[in-house]
Design a protein around this motif. Structure first.
Motif, PDB file in Angstrom:
ATOM      1  N   ILE A   3     -41.866  57.666 -21.739  1.00  0.00           N
ATOM      2  CA  ILE A   3     -41.960  58.444 -22.982  1.00  0.00           C
ATOM      3  C   ILE A   3     -43.012  58.166 -23.993  1.00  0.00           C
ATOM      4  N   HIS A   4     -43.272  56.923 -24.176  1.00  0.00           N
ATOM      5  CA  HIS A   4     -44.360  56.627 -24.908  1.00  0.00           C
ATOM      6  C   HIS A   4     -45.705  57.072 -24.490  1.00  0.00           C
ATOM      7  N   GLU A   5     -45.650  57.209 -23.130  1.00  0.00           N
ATOM      8  CA  GLU A   5     -47.213  57.621 -22.546  1.00  0.00           C
ATOM      9  C   GLU A   5     -47.032  59.455 -22.662  1.00  0.00           C
ATOM     10  N   LEU A   6     -45.955  59.761 -22.636  1.00  0.00           N
ATOM     11  CA  LEU A   6     -46.133  61.274 -23.130  1.00  0.00           C
ATOM     12  C   LEU A   6     -46.482  61.646 -24.659  1.00  0.00           C
ATOM     13  N   VAL A   7     -46.058  60.854 -25.335  1.00  0.00           N
ATOM     14  CA  VAL A   7     -46.228  60.758 -26.766  1.00  0.00           C
ATOM     15  C   VAL A   7     -47.529  60.705 -26.950  1.00  0.00           C
ATOM     16  N   LEU A   8     -48.251  59.747 -26.497  1.00  0.00           N
ATOM     17  CA  LEU A   8     -49.468  59.066 -26.728  1.00  0.00           C
ATOM     18  C   LEU A   8     -50.511  60.286 -26.177  1.00  0.00           C
ATOM     19  N   GLU A   9     -50.279  60.915 -24.604  1.00  0.00           N
ATOM     20  CA  GLU A   9     -51.183  61.769 -24.347  1.00  0.00           C
ATOM     21  C   GLU A   9     -51.053  63.111 -25.034  1.00  0.00           C
ATOM     22  N   ARG A  66     -46.383  68.557 -21.030  1.00  0.00           N
ATOM     23  CA  ARG A  66     -45.983  67.396 -21.644  1.00  0.00           C
ATOM     24  C   ARG A  66     -44.809  67.482 -22.608  1.00  0.00           C
ATOM     25  N   LYS A  67     -45.001  68.411 -23.416  1.00  0.00           N
ATOM     26  CA  LYS A  67     -43.830  68.537 -24.430  1.00  0.00           C
ATOM     27  C   LYS A  67     -42.615  68.796 -23.669  1.00  0.00           C
TER      28      LYS A  67
END
Length: 89
Positions: A3-9, A66-67
């Motif tokens: 999840i944190h990788e999704l947010v960063l990307e 990603r969203k």
């Protein structure tokens, strides 16, 4: 993808989308809707615009995937379990 990788990307993609929004003066969602409706056909004759529109479209579609992944993840996990808490030193 975590999840944190999704947010960063998503944030990186948003910054790149913002450059096109500032250049062309419309939001990405409006650009994408108009593009999919075929409203920008007259711009195909211009190399720079055609290249920009192709990249902008790709960025927006990637951001959308990603969203969607983020939304799906959050639907199945409590936000308090997802939150990354960093200790303050």
């Amino acid at each position: 993808m975590k999840i944190h990788e999704l947010v960063l990307e998503m944030k990186v993609l948003e910054r790149r989308l913002m450059l096109y929004e500032e250049k062309y003066g419309i939001l990405s969602e409006d650009f994408y809707a108009a593009l999919m409706a075929g409203k920008f056909a007259s711009y195909d004759a211009y190399d720079e615009t055609r290249t920009d529109f192709s990249r902008w479209k790709g960025l927006y579609e990637t951001w959308g995937r990603r969203k969607a992944a983020y939304t799906e993840h959050m639907r199945h996990q409590d936000v308090t379990e997802t939150l990354r808490v960093q200790p303050v030193y």
